[in-house]
Design a protein around this motif. Sequence first.
Motif, short mmCIF file in Angstrom:
data_model
loop_
_atom_site.label_atom_id
_atom_site.label_comp_id
_atom_site.label_asym_id
_atom_site.label_seq_id
_atom_site.Cartn_x
_atom_site.Cartn_y
_atom_site.Cartn_z
N SER A 145 0.82 -1.21 0.00
CA SER A 145 0.00 0.00 0.00
C SER A 145 0.86 1.26 0.00
N PHE A 146 2.11 1.17 0.44
CA PHE A 146 3.01 2.33 0.38
C PHE A 146 3.35 2.69 -1.07
N HIS A 147 3.40 1.66 -1.94
CA HIS A 147 3.74 1.88 -3.34
C HIS A 147 2.52 2.14 -4.21
N ALA A 148 1.35 1.88 -3.68
CA ALA A 148 0.14 1.83 -4.51
C ALA A 148 -0.12 3.12 -5.27
N GLY A 149 0.20 4.26 -4.69
CA GLY A 149 -0.09 5.53 -5.35
C GLY A 149 0.76 5.79 -6.59
N ARG A 150 1.86 5.06 -6.75
CA ARG A 150 2.76 5.29 -7.88
C ARG A 150 2.71 4.18 -8.92
N LEU A 151 2.05 3.08 -8.60
CA LEU A 151 1.94 1.98 -9.57
C LEU A 151 0.60 1.28 -9.37
N PHE A 174 5.68 -7.76 0.34
CA PHE A 174 4.63 -6.85 0.82
C PHE A 174 4.94 -6.44 2.25
N CYS A 175 5.20 -5.14 2.49
CA CYS A 175 5.41 -4.61 3.84
C CYS A 175 4.06 -4.19 4.41
N LYS A 176 3.68 -4.79 5.51
CA LYS A 176 2.36 -4.52 6.08
C LYS A 176 2.41 -3.31 7.01
N ARG A 177 1.28 -2.60 7.05
CA ARG A 177 1.14 -1.46 7.95
C ARG A 177 0.82 -1.94 9.37
N ALA A 178 1.29 -1.18 10.35
CA ALA A 178 1.09 -1.56 11.75
C ALA A 178 -0.37 -1.56 12.15
N ASP A 179 -1.18 -0.67 11.53
CA ASP A 179 -2.58 -0.55 11.95
C ASP A 179 -3.51 -1.52 11.22
N GLY A 180 -2.98 -2.32 10.32
CA GLY A 180 -3.79 -3.33 9.64
C GLY A 180 -4.73 -2.81 8.59
N THR A 181 -4.62 -1.55 8.21
CA THR A 181 -5.55 -0.97 7.25
C THR A 181 -5.28 -1.43 5.81
N ASP A 182 -4.24 -2.20 5.60
CA ASP A 182 -3.91 -2.63 4.24
C ASP A 182 -4.26 -4.09 3.98
N ARG A 183 -5.07 -4.70 4.82
CA ARG A 183 -5.42 -6.11 4.64
C ARG A 183 -6.14 -6.36 3.31
N ASP A 184 -7.08 -5.48 2.97
CA ASP A 184 -7.81 -5.64 1.71
C ASP A 184 -6.86 -5.51 0.52
N LEU A 186 -3.70 -6.21 0.49
CA LEU A 186 -2.89 -7.43 0.45
C LEU A 186 -3.62 -8.53 -0.31
N GLU A 187 -4.92 -8.66 -0.07
CA GLU A 187 -5.68 -9.70 -0.78
C GLU A 187 -5.75 -9.41 -2.28
N LYS A 188 -5.81 -8.14 -2.65
CA LYS A 188 -5.80 -7.79 -4.07
C LYS A 188 -4.46 -8.16 -4.72
N VAL A 189 -3.38 -7.90 -3.99
CA VAL A 189 -2.06 -8.26 -4.50
C VAL A 189 -1.95 -9.77 -4.66
N ARG A 190 -2.44 -10.49 -3.69
CA ARG A 190 -2.43 -11.95 -3.79
C ARG A 190 -3.27 -12.42 -4.98
N GLY A 191 -4.33 -11.69 -5.26
CA GLY A 191 -5.18 -12.06 -6.38
C GLY A 191 -4.48 -11.97 -7.71
N ILE A 192 -3.70 -10.90 -7.93
CA ILE A 192 -2.99 -10.79 -9.21
C ILE A 192 -1.75 -11.66 -9.24
N ALA A 193 -1.24 -12.04 -8.07
CA ALA A 193 -0.08 -12.92 -8.04
C ALA A 193 -0.47 -14.33 -8.45
N GLY A 194 -1.69 -14.73 -8.13
CA GLY A 194 -2.12 -16.07 -8.48
C GLY A 194 -1.41 -17.13 -7.66
N LYS A 195 -1.48 -18.35 -8.16
CA LYS A 195 -0.89 -19.47 -7.44
C LYS A 195 0.59 -19.68 -7.74
N ASP A 196 1.07 -19.06 -8.80
CA ASP A 196 2.44 -19.33 -9.22
C ASP A 196 3.45 -18.30 -8.73
#
Length: 367
Positions: A145-151, A174-184, A186-196
Amino acid sequence: MRSLRRRPLDIAARQSADVLTSFQREAWTNIVFSLTRRCPLACEHCITNSLPSTAMPVLGSEEAGIWASQLKALADRGLKHVTFTGGEPTLAFNALEVLARSASEADLETALVTAATWANSDRQIHRTVDRLAPHIAMWDIGHDSFHAGRLELGRLAIALDVLRQCGARVVIRFCKRADGTDRDYLEKVRGIAGKDIGVMVQPVHELGRADAHMCEDNGSALDVPCLSTGLFVREDGSTGPCCGGLGYAGRYSHPFAYGNVNETGLLHAWRKWRQDRLLRLQRLVGLRPLLAQLQRSDRLDPRALQGNHVCETCTHLWGDGGKEAETARRWGEESLTTAVLDGVETQLYGNVWQEDLSGDFADGVER
């Protein structure tokens, strides 16, 4: 002050021991080239304090060619892995290509640590992948989520598809935020990463600009050995112990400098890194013995006990110039300590590393 009393290791920690040993074994045969501190981004969690500033130098092709010509000699001496990082290493594109090509020709495993800012256009994606994929074995892409605004995720997904098509191995960090606001997210990133494509989730460490984004307490950093990633070579030829905190924040003021490779050569610096008794002690048994000795003698900076990660502890311990380093290094060279470390190293890696330093290295300078 935090106590040095040992915490019992939980099941997860015991299960991670094999992973740690594997990482340490690979780091033992690795060199990290930081090609520039410059980066198109200025992320608030950046441990390297990288910026788009033109004042930050970039490794040139001529210097890269000199370093590249030495990689075969290192491979003959046991080097197996080369990692390229920054800043954003693709900003030193020609130098990166020269080094990556020579590394692959020397049968060295190569890895590129990148924020994939080159994925913002199709042209840049194909230029980057077409020219580098033949020489880069692993693409370590930092995106969160730190990079999301630029890519945008859609652009990253296109880049991942192009890398898949050429058979590249890819991992997303993926560097996670301390407050957990980036959980959703993270799931989107996992979605485009797929199983491979694997997604590695890690906390933000209190290094560089990341002070304001500390994650929850991750347990005692004192029970984890030093995670030195291998000899660290900066764009100006100066060296350090790793690509962590001391590689950047303590750039020249710590006890783990191994000369400038533009003056001594890569092989000389790599050998000095592998022979460093203090670093060896930290890598094999961790920081606890050093911290306990310094605490007993009232020479311990209290900040060294405040970190949640071994890199934070190490940076606080040695980042002020390492005023106690020579005392600690002598402990690492004592015969009893050496015998214990020899036993640990043999148990972990099968043997104690030794090298005949006669001939071309008799006086510590390459011939």
